[in-house]
Write a protein that holds these residues in place. Sequence first.
Motif, short mmCIF file in Angstrom:
data_model
loop_
_atom_site.label_atom_id
_atom_site.label_comp_id
_atom_site.label_asym_id
_atom_site.label_seq_id
_atom_site.Cartn_x
_atom_site.Cartn_y
_atom_site.Cartn_z
N ILE A 5 -1.80 37.35 17.57
CA ILE A 5 -3.18 37.81 17.45
C ILE A 5 -4.04 37.01 18.42
O ILE A 5 -3.94 35.78 18.47
N THR A 6 -4.88 37.71 19.15
CA THR A 6 -5.82 37.07 20.06
C THR A 6 -7.24 37.34 19.58
O THR A 6 -7.57 38.46 19.19
N PHE A 7 -8.06 36.31 19.64
CA PHE A 7 -9.50 36.46 19.38
C PHE A 7 -10.25 36.26 20.69
O PHE A 7 -10.10 35.23 21.36
N GLY A 14 -14.61 33.70 14.94
CA GLY A 14 -13.39 33.41 15.68
C GLY A 14 -12.75 32.10 15.27
O GLY A 14 -11.53 32.01 15.10
N GLN A 15 -13.56 31.08 15.07
CA GLN A 15 -13.02 29.78 14.67
C GLN A 15 -12.46 29.81 13.26
O GLN A 15 -11.37 29.30 13.00
N LEU A 16 -13.20 30.42 12.34
CA LEU A 16 -12.77 30.44 10.95
C LEU A 16 -11.51 31.28 10.77
O LEU A 16 -10.53 30.83 10.17
N ARG A 46 -12.11 23.74 23.43
CA ARG A 46 -10.67 23.81 23.61
C ARG A 46 -9.96 22.82 22.68
O ARG A 46 -8.93 23.13 22.08
N GLN A 47 -10.51 21.63 22.58
CA GLN A 47 -9.92 20.61 21.72
C GLN A 47 -9.99 21.04 20.26
O GLN A 47 -9.05 20.80 19.48
N ARG A 48 -11.08 21.70 19.89
CA ARG A 48 -11.22 22.18 18.52
C ARG A 48 -10.13 23.20 18.21
O ARG A 48 -9.56 23.21 17.12
N ALA A 49 -9.85 24.06 19.17
CA ALA A 49 -8.81 25.07 18.98
C ALA A 49 -7.44 24.41 18.85
O ALA A 49 -6.68 24.69 17.91
N SER A 50 -7.10 23.53 19.77
CA SER A 50 -5.77 22.90 19.75
C SER A 50 -5.57 22.07 18.50
O SER A 50 -4.45 21.93 18.00
#
Length: 272
Positions: A5-7, A14-16, A46-50
């Motif tokens: 899945i891509t957001f 998107g984050q939640l 980016r760091q939040r995502a990783s």
Amino acid sequence: MSLEITFIGYGEVGQLFSRQLATKPGVRITVYDILFDDPRKGSELRQRASGTSVHAADSVADACRGADIVISAVTADSAVTAAAQAAAHLRPSQIYVDLNSVSPATKEQVAGPVRQSGADFVEFAVMAPVKEPGIEVPILSGGERAEEVSARLNELGMKITPVSTGIGTASATKLCRSIVIKGMEALMVDFTLASERAGVAPAVLASLKASYPGMDWENVAKVMMSRVRQHGVRRAAEMREASRMIDELGLDGSLANAIADRHESFAKANET
């Protein structure tokens, strides 16, 4: 289950959603946001995502590559642009989902380039604030593959109800609801500011409680003002879509436009 899945859009939704879905077995989540390229904000995002086991893509093309489902979670005023950019990198068999709060006509604009790519288009309409329920927030879906994509995501804990094989029913339901909710929020802003400045807030609250004893008006005003302060600019874009829908129905969309203006002005006046 194996599902990619891509957001597109890494804001509140998107984050939640990506964080919660990334914990599901067999699910790989990729995200992309134009702010990833921002020299001030990109690195932190980016760091939040990783940090949540989510892959941060380098581009829209990278984000769409390999995805089974691409979900657009941008803002109402960016939905058409996001779809046009993604469409160049979509392929047949992929499903592009737009969950932005836009009018039925705008949903069709979003769907155009997606269909030209050979991918399938499905609309989502998020029917409540997402902060507390997260991926369990009620969502309506529409489109030829709405039942299929809803079933796949419901297996992961989402609460999606297909309502139509066509486009527009879900978004119209959402925006008609938004006229009431966002209208009440705008009213609570003006009520609170005016009654406090006039020194009559306690008396007005007492009168409201007497007329509508089931409502906790003091808390309603507090919560709704907070929402407008935090999300007013985004909600203003949504209400302008509601105004567009009302006009397209042959009615008068001026009230929805006024609600949009009030959300935007209050949010901008309280920017930090």
